[in-house]
Design a protein around this motif. Structure first.
Motif, PDB file in Angstrom:
ATOM      1  N   PRO A 114     -44.588  30.363  76.382  1.00  7.24           N
ATOM      2  CA  PRO A 114     -44.379  31.271  75.240  1.00  7.24           C
ATOM      3  C   PRO A 114     -44.700  30.613  73.896  1.00  7.24           C
ATOM      4  CG  PRO A 114     -42.572  31.469  76.793  1.00  7.24           C
ATOM      5  CD  PRO A 114     -43.378  30.283  77.230  1.00  7.24           C
ATOM      6  N   ALA A 115     -44.390  29.313  73.770  1.00  5.13           N
ATOM      7  CA  ALA A 115     -44.668  28.626  72.506  1.00  5.13           C
ATOM      8  C   ALA A 115     -46.170  28.529  72.243  1.00  5.13           C
ATOM      9  CB  ALA A 115     -44.050  27.230  72.517  1.00  5.13           C
ATOM     10  N   LEU A 116     -46.961  28.314  73.293  1.00 10.47           N
ATOM     11  CA  LEU A 116     -48.408  28.147  73.119  1.00 10.47           C
ATOM     12  C   LEU A 116     -49.171  29.465  73.159  1.00 10.47           C
ATOM     13  CD1 LEU A 116     -49.153  24.963  75.286  1.00 10.47           C
ATOM     14  CD2 LEU A 116     -48.714  25.113  72.834  1.00 10.47           C
ATOM     15  N   LEU A 117     -48.679  30.410  73.968  1.00  9.94           N
ATOM     16  CA  LEU A 117     -49.416  31.658  74.168  1.00  9.94           C
ATOM     17  C   LEU A 117     -48.754  32.858  73.512  1.00  9.94           C
ATOM     18  CD1 LEU A 117     -50.254  31.266  77.983  1.00  9.94           C
ATOM     19  CD2 LEU A 117     -51.750  30.753  76.044  1.00  9.94           C
ATOM     20  N   GLY A 118     -47.501  32.698  73.049  1.00 17.59           N
ATOM     21  CA  GLY A 118     -46.706  33.850  72.630  1.00 17.59           C
ATOM     22  C   GLY A 118     -46.109  34.509  73.858  1.00 17.59           C
ATOM     23  N   MET A 119     -45.068  35.312  73.655  1.00 18.19           N
ATOM     24  CA  MET A 119     -44.409  35.927  74.799  1.00 18.19           C
ATOM     25  C   MET A 119     -45.344  36.877  75.545  1.00 18.19           C
ATOM     26  SD  MET A 119     -41.675  35.789  76.558  1.00 18.19           S
ATOM     27  CE  MET A 119     -40.338  35.152  75.550  1.00 18.19           C
ATOM     28  N   ASP A 120     -46.122  37.661  74.811  1.00 17.75           N
ATOM     29  CA  ASP A 120     -47.066  38.576  75.469  1.00 17.75           C
ATOM     30  C   ASP A 120     -48.120  37.797  76.241  1.00 17.75           C
ATOM     31  OD1 ASP A 120     -45.732  40.776  74.483  1.00 17.75           O
ATOM     32  OD2 ASP A 120     -47.137  41.132  72.820  1.00 17.75           O
ATOM     33  N   GLY A 121     -48.586  36.696  75.676  1.00 20.20           N
ATOM     34  CA  GLY A 121     -49.580  35.878  76.360  1.00 20.20           C
ATOM     35  C   GLY A 121     -49.029  35.232  77.615  1.00 20.20           C
ATOM     36  N   ALA A 122     -47.767  34.787  77.560  1.00 20.34           N
ATOM     37  CA  ALA A 122     -47.135  34.190  78.737  1.00 20.34           C
ATOM     38  C   ALA A 122     -46.993  35.223  79.849  1.00 20.34           C
ATOM     39  CB  ALA A 122     -45.777  33.608  78.363  1.00 20.34           C
ATOM     40  N   LYS A 123     -46.626  36.446  79.480  1.00 23.34           N
ATOM     41  CA  LYS A 123     -46.485  37.493  80.493  1.00 23.34           C
ATOM     42  C   LYS A 123     -47.846  37.907  81.055  1.00 23.34           C
ATOM     43  CE  LYS A 123     -42.014  39.105  78.834  1.00 23.34           C
ATOM     44  NZ  LYS A 123     -41.200  40.188  78.228  1.00 23.34           N
ATOM     45  N   ALA A 124     -48.883  37.862  80.229  1.00 21.37           N
ATOM     46  CA  ALA A 124     -50.231  38.127  80.726  1.00 21.37           C
ATOM     47  C   ALA A 124     -50.673  37.027  81.693  1.00 21.37           C
ATOM     48  CB  ALA A 124     -51.212  38.225  79.556  1.00 21.37           C
ATOM     49  N   LYS A 125     -50.260  35.795  81.425  1.00 23.72           N
ATOM     50  CA  LYS A 125     -50.558  34.685  82.341  1.00 23.72           C
ATOM     51  C   LYS A 125     -49.904  34.929  83.696  1.00 23.72           C
ATOM     52  CE  LYS A 125     -52.167  30.556  83.322  1.00 23.72           C
ATOM     53  NZ  LYS A 125     -53.630  30.290  83.385  1.00 23.72           N
ATOM     54  N   LEU A 126     -48.688  35.445  83.690  1.00 23.07           N
ATOM     55  CA  LEU A 126     -48.024  35.787  84.952  1.00 23.07           C
ATOM     56  C   LEU A 126     -48.825  36.823  85.733  1.00 23.07           C
ATOM     57  CD1 LEU A 126     -44.179  36.030  84.223  1.00 23.07           C
ATOM     58  CD2 LEU A 126     -45.375  34.349  85.626  1.00 23.07           C
ATOM     59  N   ASP A 127     -49.339  37.826  85.042  1.00 26.86           N
ATOM     60  CA  ASP A 127     -50.147  38.845  85.713  1.00 26.86           C
ATOM     61  C   ASP A 127     -51.395  38.229  86.341  1.00 26.86           C
ATOM     62  OD1 ASP A 127     -48.356  40.819  84.943  1.00 26.86           O
ATOM     63  OD2 ASP A 127     -49.503  41.423  83.175  1.00 26.86           O
TER      64      ASP A 127
END
Length: 292
Positions: free
Chosen positions: A247-260
């Protein structure tokens, strides 16, 4: 409708196996043995042990034989948590909803308990009722996953990076070692019990690598979104220690997109498999959607 994966039954088998494998709490040295049992029994997601069983089930391995590497992986995982929680490492006082071993006992006992759990894991594999080559393969797999090129190396990188901003590549390498190596080993050890060929091992390693990373991304998200009561450990530690996280590097939305993205990799890796892979599929979904 597909049958529910037998996770509760596998977890119960594991608990019984570990209970008999660990030294009795009333045997000398009692404090050490009590600390070992405190660290291992009665809690945790048992994700790694379940992965052993799920990978073995895909390949038709005998459940009784799978109990052996499942217990060994869980002992290594427990030892790593005992040492990670020490003041010299992550300095935490809560694990699996109860006091960490060094809090419940003392630091010296916690160090010795971790050491003893680690050696017990390898002793159990070495002396198991299984073919000699399988035991050697299990031992080599677990040793590589837990050493300097695996879990210990990842922890060292984590300590070195505390208070600094890592690149995304560096963060992923750290977690591939610290968290992912043992998850990959669990899947491989289960598959080896089922006489997996090289193609199956490669496909399962792709699945396990994505699952290990997904597990950590979800952990980073939960450290922000969940409470200590939900997690069974102290929430907000990553922010407090200024650690780089997804989340710190990608933002929360980016972290959740990484999960997808990781969920898609896991689905693709298991796409050629039949319903016998459903337990692995369910564990992949659990890594993505878990709440603690």
């Amino acid at each position: 409708m597909a049958a529910e994966p037998p996770f509760a039954r596998w977890a119960a088998r594991l608990e019984d196996h570990l209970d008999h494998l660990l030294p009795p709490a009333d045997a000398a040295p009692q404090r050490l043995h009590a600390a070992m049992r405190h660290a291992v029994l009665g809690g945790g997601k048992r994700m790694r042990a379940l992965l052993v069983h799920a990978a073995g089930a895909l390949l038709g391995a005998d459940e009784k034989r799978l109990d052996i590497p499942a217990a060994a992986v869980e002992l290594i995982h427990a030892y790593s948590l005992v040492h990670d929680d020490l003041p010299a490492m992550d300095d935490d006082d809560l694990r699996r909803g109860k006091p960490t071993v060094h809090v419940a006992f003392d630091e010296a006992t916690a160090i010795l308990a971790g050491d003893a759990l680690q050696t017990l894991a390898f002793d159990h594999l070495a002396t198991a009722d299984a073919p000699a080559q399988l035991r050697v393969d299990w031992l080599a797999t677990l040793a590589r996953a837990s050493g300097a090129d695996g879990m210990c190396g990842g922890q060292a990188l984590d300590i070195d990076a505390t208070g600094t901003r890592q690149s995304l590549d560096a963060l992923q390498r750290m977690h591939a070692l610290k968290t992912g190596a043992l998850i990959r080993a669990a899947v491989r050890m289960g598959a080896l019990a089922g006489d997996a060929d090289d193609a199956a091992l490669a496909r399962l390693d792709t699945f396990a690598a994505a699952l290990g990373l997904a597990f950590q991304v979800r952990d980073d998200i939960l450290d922000i979104e969940a409470s200590s009561e939900q997690l069974g450990k102290t929430a907000g530690k990553d922010v407090a220690q200024a650690k780089s996280t997804y989340p710190a590097l990608l933002g929360m939305d980016g972290a959740k997109a990484k999960l997808d993205e990781l969920a898609a990799i896991m689905r693709d890796a298991l796409a050629p498999c039949d319903e016998r892979a459903d337990a692995l599929r369910a564990l992949g979904e659990l890594a993505i959607h878990r709440s603690h």
